[in-house]
Scaffold this active site. Structure first.
Site, PDB file in Angstrom:
ATOM      1  N   PHE A 254       0.827  -1.200   0.084  1.00  0.00           N
ATOM      2  CA  PHE A 254       0.116  -0.108   0.017  1.00  0.00           C
ATOM      3  C   PHE A 254       1.075   1.315   0.250  1.00  0.00           C
ATOM      4  CE2 PHE A 254      -0.216   2.665   3.878  1.00  0.00           C
ATOM      5  CZ  PHE A 254       0.669   1.695   4.719  1.00  0.00           C
ATOM      6  N   LYS A 255       1.989   1.115   0.434  1.00  0.00           N
ATOM      7  CA  LYS A 255       2.993   2.502   0.449  1.00  0.00           C
ATOM      8  C   LYS A 255       3.105   3.034  -0.885  1.00  0.00           C
ATOM      9  CE  LYS A 255       5.358   1.639   4.442  1.00  0.00           C
ATOM     10  NZ  LYS A 255       4.757   0.065   5.221  1.00  0.00           N
TER      11      LYS A 255
END
Ligand SMILES: *Cc1c(COP(=O)(O)O)cnc(C)c1O
Length: 462
Positions: free
Chosen positions: A111-112
């Site tokens: 998700f980064k």
């Protein structure tokens, strides 16, 4: 819009200033002076927007004084065109009122990418407007480094140096970083451990005289306001699909530095109906202890099967505390002086937090069991971080009649050890865009843990 520091001793700053600064001058974190709010009607009007349209709408109020509409539109479009799922942040249903939001369809499968794809584009634009070039420097134990490199690889005004501990990151993790052969990307394999890498980065920020004239270091770590801001969007995206604003929607978030879940808290502050946010931790449970027992003491780091949540203290928690203490910067500055020891929160502060936040801790054995149970009961293959969030949702959800969204923060292929422990024999092929990862050319420099050598390498590379 102006931004202020949680410690109250740095001057208010513009959006561009806080993005380029990272940390405030007084050691605090920047937050908006006033959070923009959407009315129920405005939120209802967002239903049906695709991810890119929604991102523009949700982020616009924060950046309106610094970026034109066209600039923001271009940034958002370029940031998310690298994703491998047309919906960008798709929802998958596991059970009645239980959903997973997959945040791992970006280039590094975690998700980064949501924050760092956007931040790279944003940095480049702000620097171009100022006629500046900067050097991004960071240390990674494996994961954040590749997301930062992917975010900066096409940026004309950035050179990026990422240090990883030599022979102490997995081959997939290393190759995700070292096979990016752009001219502005430099991977350093430091002969030391992750702490040595971090120490080297910290010391370099403290004395930047080794850099050529006109260059300075910037950080892309999770306290950067723009990263948090970009993460607010997927909370809106999920909630709108599940009935908001007419219905409340809740979230369970695998948590380390408290950046992701803080974005959910902001989404709520901006008008999204969210009644429960679940902080899911692994054995590094400082947040769970703090929220459930007002115990914010530091414990030694434990290396877990969910390494991206292995933290001793959560840097973004300070932003929540600032609100819980009535936005009193002096109180926060005072509190943070005790970071090393036993930071005790006021009892009414813990109570206020408990109205919205629940927390749950899942150790390694629990993580393996959760991956197995989820797979057996639903057929869904969760990575260890995601499994912790799903397990926490099952244990602490308050209202089963409201949709609960568990954020899936990484693709299971990134953490094969845990998955194989849970489901022996499970094959985990790399997704198609990474299928040839092991054949790609690599480039990295192995350097001793010696500041002179590292600085010389950096200066000569620029
Ligand atoms: C970084 C990360 C987390 C933790 O997110 P925070 O914003 O630090 O709380 C959880 N899961 C994965 C896979 C991550 O990479």
């Amino acid at each position: 819009m102006k931004f202020i520091s949680t410690r109250g001793r740095a001057p208010a700053a513009s959006f561009s200033e806080v993005v380029l600064a990272g940390l405030a001058g007084d050691g605090g974190l920047y937050v908006p002076e006033e959070l923009p709010k959407f009315s129920r009607e405005e939120i209802a009007a967002m239903a049906g927007m695709d991810y890119v349209q929604l991102a523009r709408t949700v982020m616009r109020p924060f950046v309106a004084e610094d970026l034109t509409e066209e600039e923001l539109d271009g940034l958002v479009e370029r940031a998310y065109e690298t994703f491998n799922h047309k919906a960008i942040a798709p929802l998958v249903q596991l059970d009645h009122n239980l959903w997973v939001q997959e945040l791992f369809h970006g280039p590094t499968l975690a998700f980064k990418d949501f924050a760092l794809q956007f931040l790279g584009q944003l940095f480049d634009l702000l620097l171009k407007k100022r006629g500046e070039k900067v050097v991004v420097m960071g240390a990674t134990s494996g994961d954040t480094g590749s997301a930062a490199i992917e975010g900066c690889r096409h940026c004309e005004n950035i050179d990026i140096f990422i240090l990883h501990p030599h022979q102490r990151v997995s081959e997939v993790q290393r190759r995700q970083m070292t096979t990016i052969l752009s001219d502005n990307v430099y991977n350093i394999a430091l002969q030391g451990n992750f702490d040595d890498c971090q120490r080297m980065v910290k010391a370099s920020f403290a004395d930047q005289s080794f850099l050529p004239d006109g260059r300075r270091l910037v950080a892309v770590n999770s306290i950067n306001w723009a990263r948090i801001m970009a993460q607010i969007v997927y909370y809106f995206y999920a909630a709108l699909h599940l009935g908001a604003p007419a219905r409340a929607v809740n979230f369970s978030v695998p948590t380390g530095n408290f950046g992701d879940i803080f974005a959910g808290y902001l989404a709520r502050g901006m008008g999204l109906p969210v009644e429960q946010l679940i902080v899911a931790t692994n054995a590094n449970d400082i947040l769970h202890r703090c929220l459930s027992a007002n115990d914010h003491s530091r414990k030694p780091l434990q290396h877990s099967l969910s390494p991206s949540m292995d933290i001793m203290v959560s840097s973004n928690f300070e932003r929540l505390l600032f609100d819980l203490y009535g936005r009193d910067g002096n109180a926060i500055a005072e509190l943070m002086r005790h970071q090393g020891g036993e930071m005790k929160l006021a009892a009414e502060v813990v109570e206020r937090a408990a109205a919205l936040f629940s927390s749950h801790r899942v150790d390694d054995a629990g993580t393996v069991a959760a991956i197995r149970n989820i797979s057996e009961e639903t057929g869904y293959l969760a990575d260890p971080h995601t499994a912790i969030g799903i397990e926490a949702a099952r244990q602490c959800r308050r209202d089963p009649a409201q949709p609960m969204v568990c954020l899936a923060t990484a693709h299971p292929v990134k953490f094969p050890e845990a998955v194989q422990k849970a489901l022996s024999g499970q094959e985990l092929p790399l997704p198609s865009h990474l299928a040839d990862l092991f054949e790609r050319e690599e480039r990295y420099e192995v350097l001793p843990d010696d500041m002179m050598v590292v600085h010389k390498f950096m200066a000569e590379s620029l």
